[in-house]
Design an enzyme around this catalytic site. Structure first.
Site, PDB file in Angstrom:
ATOM      1  N   LYS A   5       0.826  -1.217   0.000  1.00 45.55           N
ATOM      2  CA  LYS A   5       0.000   0.000   0.000  1.00 45.55           C
ATOM      3  C   LYS A   5       0.850   1.252   0.000  1.00 45.55           C
ATOM      4  O   LYS A   5       0.445   2.270  -0.558  1.00 45.55           O
ATOM      5  CB  LYS A   5      -0.982  -0.009   1.186  1.00 45.55           C
ATOM      6  CG  LYS A   5      -2.089  -1.049   0.993  1.00 45.55           C
ATOM      7  CD  LYS A   5      -3.420  -0.665   1.584  1.00 45.55           C
ATOM      8  CE  LYS A   5      -4.476  -1.682   1.124  1.00 45.55           C
ATOM      9  NZ  LYS A   5      -5.750  -1.573   1.764  1.00 45.55           N
TER      10      LYS A   5
ATOM     11  N   LYS B  73      -3.831 -10.599  -6.723  1.00 44.69           N
ATOM     12  CA  LYS B  73      -5.067 -10.757  -5.930  1.00 44.69           C
ATOM     13  C   LYS B  73      -6.195  -9.892  -6.499  1.00 44.69           C
ATOM     14  O   LYS B  73      -5.962  -8.758  -6.903  1.00 44.69           O
ATOM     15  CB  LYS B  73      -4.760 -10.308  -4.486  1.00 44.69           C
ATOM     16  CG  LYS B  73      -5.902 -10.520  -3.507  1.00 44.69           C
ATOM     17  CD  LYS B  73      -5.586  -9.917  -2.146  1.00 44.69           C
ATOM     18  CE  LYS B  73      -6.188  -8.523  -2.029  1.00 44.69           C
ATOM     19  NZ  LYS B  73      -6.586  -8.112  -0.688  1.00 44.69           N
TER      20      LYS B  73
ATOM     21  N   LYS C  20     -10.660  -4.872  -4.300  1.00 43.73           N
ATOM     22  CA  LYS C  20     -11.734  -3.909  -4.557  1.00 43.73           C
ATOM     23  C   LYS C  20     -11.194  -2.552  -4.993  1.00 43.73           C
ATOM     24  O   LYS C  20     -11.916  -1.762  -5.563  1.00 43.73           O
ATOM     25  CB  LYS C  20     -12.665  -3.795  -3.354  1.00 43.73           C
ATOM     26  CG  LYS C  20     -12.076  -3.317  -2.052  1.00 43.73           C
ATOM     27  CD  LYS C  20     -13.219  -3.047  -1.068  1.00 43.73           C
ATOM     28  CE  LYS C  20     -13.140  -3.840   0.216  1.00 43.73           C
ATOM     29  NZ  LYS C  20     -12.153  -3.308   1.181  1.00 43.73           N
TER      30      LYS C  20
HETATM   31  P1  ATP Z   1      -8.366  -3.252  -0.677  1.00 47.23           P
HETATM   32  O1  ATP Z   1      -8.271  -3.529  -2.136  1.00 47.23           O
HETATM   33  O2  ATP Z   1      -9.049  -1.954  -0.334  1.00 47.23           O
HETATM   34  O3  ATP Z   1      -7.096  -3.492   0.072  1.00 47.23           O
HETATM   35  P2  ATP Z   1      -9.536  -5.826  -0.208  1.00 47.23           P
HETATM   36  O4  ATP Z   1     -10.312  -6.161  -1.433  1.00 47.23           O
HETATM   37  O5  ATP Z   1      -8.255  -6.535   0.036  1.00 47.23           O
HETATM   38  O6  ATP Z   1      -9.376  -4.275  -0.084  1.00 47.23           O
HETATM   39  P3  ATP Z   1     -10.418  -5.959   2.576  1.00 47.23           P
HETATM   40  O7  ATP Z   1     -11.471  -5.112   3.166  1.00 47.23           O
HETATM   41  O8  ATP Z   1      -9.007  -5.584   2.885  1.00 47.23           O
HETATM   42  O9  ATP Z   1     -10.540  -6.066   0.994  1.00 47.23           O
HETATM   43  O10 ATP Z   1     -10.668  -7.471   2.971  1.00 47.23           O
HETATM   44  C1  ATP Z   1     -11.818  -8.007   3.545  1.00 47.23           C
HETATM   45  C2  ATP Z   1     -11.670  -9.506   3.644  1.00 47.23           C
HETATM   46  O11 ATP Z   1     -11.704 -10.083   2.334  1.00 47.23           O
HETATM   47  C3  ATP Z   1     -10.360  -9.975   4.279  1.00 47.23           C
HETATM   48  O12 ATP Z   1     -10.616 -11.083   5.095  1.00 47.23           O
HETATM   49  C4  ATP Z   1      -9.521 -10.380   3.106  1.00 47.23           C
HETATM   50  O13 ATP Z   1      -8.562 -11.361   3.449  1.00 47.23           O
HETATM   51  C5  ATP Z   1     -10.576 -10.933   2.161  1.00 47.23           C
HETATM   52  N1  ATP Z   1     -10.160 -10.820   0.760  1.00 47.23           N
HETATM   53  C6  ATP Z   1      -9.914  -9.686   0.077  1.00 47.23           C
HETATM   54  N2  ATP Z   1      -9.569  -9.947  -1.190  1.00 47.23           N
HETATM   55  C7  ATP Z   1      -9.583 -11.298  -1.315  1.00 47.23           C
HETATM   56  C8  ATP Z   1      -9.312 -12.202  -2.396  1.00 47.23           C
HETATM   57  N3  ATP Z   1      -8.969 -11.753  -3.601  1.00 47.23           N
HETATM   58  N4  ATP Z   1      -9.448 -13.528  -2.166  1.00 47.23           N
HETATM   59  C9  ATP Z   1      -9.804 -13.998  -0.952  1.00 47.23           C
HETATM   60  N5  ATP Z   1     -10.076 -13.193   0.112  1.00 47.23           N
HETATM   61  C10 ATP Z   1      -9.961 -11.873  -0.062  1.00 47.23           C
END
Ligand code: ATP
Ligand code: LTN
Length: 332
Positions: A115, A197, A200
């Site tokens: 980040k 990965k 969002k």
């Molecule tokens: P950002 O892109 O803003 O970092 P993010 O998509 O990683 O966000 P978070 O709010 O950080 O989302 O994560 C919420 C939950 O979803 C956490 O438990 C995280 O491990 C899970 N998660 C996020 N992306 C994935 C993915 N691609 N596959 C599996 N689990 C995920």
């Protein structure tokens, strides 16, 4: 343990539209814990401001994230659903735990490295100490298990280290938590770059399937998913795109990989992509419908937030008073 039940705790940031990565890696699994565990699911708005947010959007997404918890089947009578900033104990414990966390430990966190590279013009102290706030979230509730995607494993391990350290200095204060990573949905990859990965905050909307995408959009995105020049639907090294689609299909249908390989033997990638898209869209449709219904009822969402915050604060303050006493603060 709380009232003889083990505790499950997790959180999601209201920092963007939630993806099927969030759904399969985290959200979808949350309701499995409701019966056996005392469960807390938090909308972590304080974590979200570690990267710049538009205030009106953050507020809107806080309601939306709560609505998604509900739409995914979490009953507020059985699960404590609340918003982090409504329970001040989180920020207070985070400050205390900052003094029990080493600079070197935080420097090793991969999410911080990622980040800070991505937001190079805003590498603020909150982004650096983010895992300490997450440790405070978890430790306030005497949490036993933390269901998360694999990207959060390192943060939960740090929370364990902080708990063990604090307990070592002051005698048992915190339960030492364990991460639970779902077997199949631990890491859903981007549809455009399947070695990355699905996130969002990805700028390429085609790389990401949002929980709230309509059926046509879901199918279109899967049709465009990057695969390889091979033709066989088989889970194998080097076939990142197909492996990811098979994982998604397996999460939604509960089928094992060998079963999927048999189902699509002799069929082409096009047919497989369409099947994954249709299955995904059909599984998400009821969630989307319920979400849209709930979002119209702001008063209800606010009632859930208020009740959740009151319950969470009760448990959090118990732990916090213990901590305050142990570190030597004067209680009036
Ligand atoms: P950002 O892109 O803003 O970092 P993010 O998509 O990683 O966000 P978070 O709010 O950080 O989302 O994560 C919420 C939950 O979803 C956490 O438990 C995280 O491990 C899970 N998660 C996020 N992306 C994935 C993915 N691609 N596959 C599996 N689990 C995920
Ligand atoms: N850091 C997590 C969100 C999060 C969390 C938590 C998850 C904040 N506090 C406590 C589990 C338990 C993320 O970025 N996904």
């Amino acid at each position: 343990m709380l009232n003889d039940k083990k505790v499950s705790y997790s959180g999601i940031q209201p920092s963007g539209n939630l993806t099927i990565g969030n759904y399969l890696g985290a959200l979808k699994n949350f309701s499995e814990y409701s019966e056996k565990y005392k469960t807390f699911y938090c909308v972590v708005d304080e974590h979200a401001i570690t990267v710049r947010q538009v205030p009106a959007e953050l507020r809107k997404r806080t309601y939306e994230t709560l609505a998604l918890y509900l739409a995914c089947g979490l009953d507020p009578e059985q699960n404590c659903l609340y918003v982090q900033s409504h329970v001040p104990a989180h920020a207070e414990l985070a400050w205390i735990l900052n003094c029990y966390t080493m600079f070197g430990e935080l420097s090793r966190m991969t999410q911080f490295k990622d980040k800070s590279a991505k937001h190079a013009n805003n590498v603020n102290a909150g982004l650096f100490t983010y895992p300490v706030l997450m440790a405070a979230d978890i430790l306030l509730y005497q949490t036993d298990v933390v269901p998360v995607g694999i990207d959060q494993k390192q943060h939960v391990e740090l929370a364990r280290d902080i708990a063990v350290r604090f307990n070592g200095v002051y005698s048992d204060t915190f339960t030492v938590p364990e991460p639970i990573i779902s077997k199949t949905g631990k890491k859903i990859m981007s549809l455009a770059e399947p070695t990355k990965k699905m996130s969002k905050s990805d700028e390429n909307a085609n790389a990401v399937v949002y929980i709230l995408d309509d059926k046509d959009t879901v199918i279109r995105k899967f049709k465009r998913a990057v695969t390889d020049s091979d033709t066989e639907i088989k889970y194998a090294e080097g076939k990142d795109g197909i492996n990811n689609l098979m994982t998604i299909y397996s999460c939604f249908t509960g089928k094992e990989f060998d079963e999927i390989e048999r189902e699509f033997a002799g069929k082409g990638y096009g047919e497989f992509k369409l099947a994954v898209g249709e299955t995904c869209a059909d599984c998400l449709a009821p969630v989307r419908e319920e979400f849209n219904r709930l979002l119209k009822d702001k008063a209800y969402l606010e009632t859930v937030m208020k009740n959740g915050a009151a319950e969470a604060a009760y448990y959090a303050n118990k732990t916090l008073s213990k901590v305050r006493r142990k570190v030597g603060f004067v209680n009036l």
